[in-house]
Design a protein around this motif. Structure first.
Motif, mmCIF file in Angstrom:
data_model
loop_
_atom_site.group_PDB
_atom_site.id
_atom_site.type_symbol
_atom_site.label_atom_id
_atom_site.label_comp_id
_atom_site.label_asym_id
_atom_site.label_seq_id
_atom_site.Cartn_x
_atom_site.Cartn_y
_atom_site.Cartn_z
ATOM 1 N N UNK A 1 0.862 -1.178 0.000
ATOM 2 C CA UNK A 1 0.000 0.000 0.000
ATOM 3 C C UNK A 1 0.897 1.227 0.000
ATOM 4 N N UNK A 2 0.477 2.246 -0.741
ATOM 5 C CA UNK A 2 1.263 3.478 -0.829
ATOM 6 C C UNK A 2 0.427 4.652 -0.347
ATOM 7 N N UNK B 1 9.462 3.305 4.325
ATOM 8 C CA UNK B 1 9.095 1.923 4.008
ATOM 9 C C UNK B 1 8.849 1.137 5.291
ATOM 10 N N UNK B 2 7.665 0.550 5.366
ATOM 11 C CA UNK B 2 7.290 -0.311 6.487
ATOM 12 C C UNK B 2 7.174 -1.725 5.939
ATOM 13 N N UNK B 3 8.159 -2.538 6.231
ATOM 14 C CA UNK B 3 8.210 -3.887 5.678
ATOM 15 C C UNK B 3 7.413 -4.848 6.555
ATOM 16 N N UNK C 1 -3.688 -9.324 6.112
ATOM 17 C CA UNK C 1 -4.096 -8.166 5.315
ATOM 18 C C UNK C 1 -3.478 -6.844 5.770
ATOM 19 N N UNK C 2 -2.249 -6.918 6.316
ATOM 20 C CA UNK C 2 -1.540 -5.687 6.677
ATOM 21 C C UNK C 2 -1.175 -4.857 5.446
ATOM 22 N N UNK C 3 -1.080 -5.495 4.294
ATOM 23 C CA UNK C 3 -0.785 -4.758 3.074
ATOM 24 C C UNK C 3 -2.009 -4.171 2.416
ATOM 25 N N UNK C 4 -3.186 -4.574 2.867
ATOM 26 C CA UNK C 4 -4.441 -4.174 2.227
ATOM 27 C C UNK C 4 -5.086 -3.023 2.985
ATOM 28 N N UNK D 1 4.906 -2.758 2.574
ATOM 29 C CA UNK D 1 5.200 -3.736 1.528
ATOM 30 C C UNK D 1 5.727 -5.044 2.109
ATOM 31 N N UNK D 2 5.245 -6.150 1.565
ATOM 32 C CA UNK D 2 5.792 -7.476 1.875
ATOM 33 C C UNK D 2 6.832 -7.774 0.794
#
Length: 329
Positions: free
Chosen positions: A217-218, A248-250, A259-262, A225-226
């Motif tokens: 997600x930006x 950047x939060x990896x 769903x941490x990226x969603x 990002x994964x």
């Protein structure tokens, strides 16, 4: 020249000035009144799960989650256009995820996209949605479609597969059967964005990520990002591109599976930033990561456990961003 290239129309936006606004202050949401496990999309969506509940119970739970999310977003000052349309002979179990079939721009363009799954193509109802957006005070100046690519079995599922850095006019996309490189580049050309960063991904199963927006997600000044699912030789390039002006939060694969990226950064009517995510994503972020995100906007966590468990998509998938200008502006 390939068949795909021959399908392209000349870009009418190539020389047009484009707005650099990252966050929408309006979203489209579709009630999950036909929601259920979609066997057709499950072929490449490893995030979906079948349950023993009846369809009526599933839909009741999903509708409760949906209504609460709409109410909270509106209370926070985000405009929500609830797009409810009559049921048809063909069910649309994934209609609750509208961001996969349309997109909008600040210049007033409205686009529709070639969906990979047949029963998802039934969701594409541009005339009805344009009418709803117009009624909500938004201006659609021009409509365009990439659906002709279906003739050559090429797909691009809108902001499901495209995670867009509007500030830098850059589109990030994980390639898959739902994200064809040539259609992707065509769309970028049509909206006048100069840079496309496409890359491969691999889950532990070896299969690619079905939608980019479950792994990244930006926001205006951050990116979740994964990156471990991207091959190393491409990973460095992707991270270098993002790191130019983003924190950047990896996240790990385990966090991605929650769903941490969603997630999606939005703007309220008063100009405040909020970040929408599911409760499962909120709980899976570390306290340090939550603090990082909170520096970029108020965190809004929604319980959409039924929708994300059965549908394989979460909060961001439920939000179709509306960048269209307000009428009269």
């Amino acid at each position: 020249m390939s068949v795909l290239q021959m399908l392209r129309e000349p870009s009418y936006l190539a020389n047009k000035e484009v707005a650099s606004v990252q966050n929408a202050n309006c979203v489209v949401m579709v009630p999950p009144k036909e929601f259920k496990f979609n066997a057709e999309t499950a072929a490449d969506n490893e995030f979906q799960n079948q349950v023993s509940l009846t369809d009526s119970i599933v839909r009741l739970q999903a509708m409760t989650e949906f209504d609460a999310m709409v109410a909270t977003l509106r209370a926070e000052g985000v405009q929500v256009v609830v797009f409810d349309y009559p049921e048809s002979k063909c069910e649309t179990p994934d209609a609750v995820f509208p961001n996969n079939w349309f997109s909008t721009t600040a210049n007033g363009e409205f686009f529709t996209f070639p969906m990979a799954c047949e029963n998802r193509r039934q969701e594409v109802r541009p005339a009805a949605l344009v009418e709803a957006l117009t009624a909500a005070g938004r201006t659609v100046a021009k409509q365009d479609s990439l659906e002709s690519y279906l003739d050559v079995n090429a797909h691009l599922e809108s902001t499901g597969v495209m995670v867009i850095d509007h500030i830098n006019q850059t589109i990030y996309a994980a390639l898959s059967q739902r994200c064809d490189r040539e259609v992707l580049e065509d769309y970028a050309e049509r909206i006048g964005y100069q840079k496309v960063v496409s890359f491969q991904t691999a889950l532990p199963s070896g299969n690619p990520i079905y939608h980019t927006n479950v792994m990244m997600a930006i926001g205006e000044r951050f990116c979740v990002i994964c990156d471990e699912v991207i091959p190393e030789f491409e990973r460095r390039f992707v991270l270098k591109s993002l790191a130019k002006d983003k924190q950047i939060i990896s996240i790990s694969i385990e966090q991605m599976n929650q769903f941490c990226g969603n997630i999606l950064q939005l703007e309220t009517a008063s100009g405040e930033r909020v970040i929408a995510m599911s409760q499962s994503a909120y709980d899976a972020f570390s306290s340090a990561q939550r603090a990082q995100l909170a520096s970029h906007g108020k965190l809004l966590a929604f319980d959409v456990s039924t929708i994300e468990n059965i549908g394989g998509g979460s909060v961001r998938c439920m939000l179709g961003e509306v960048f269209l200008p307000k009428r009269g502006l």
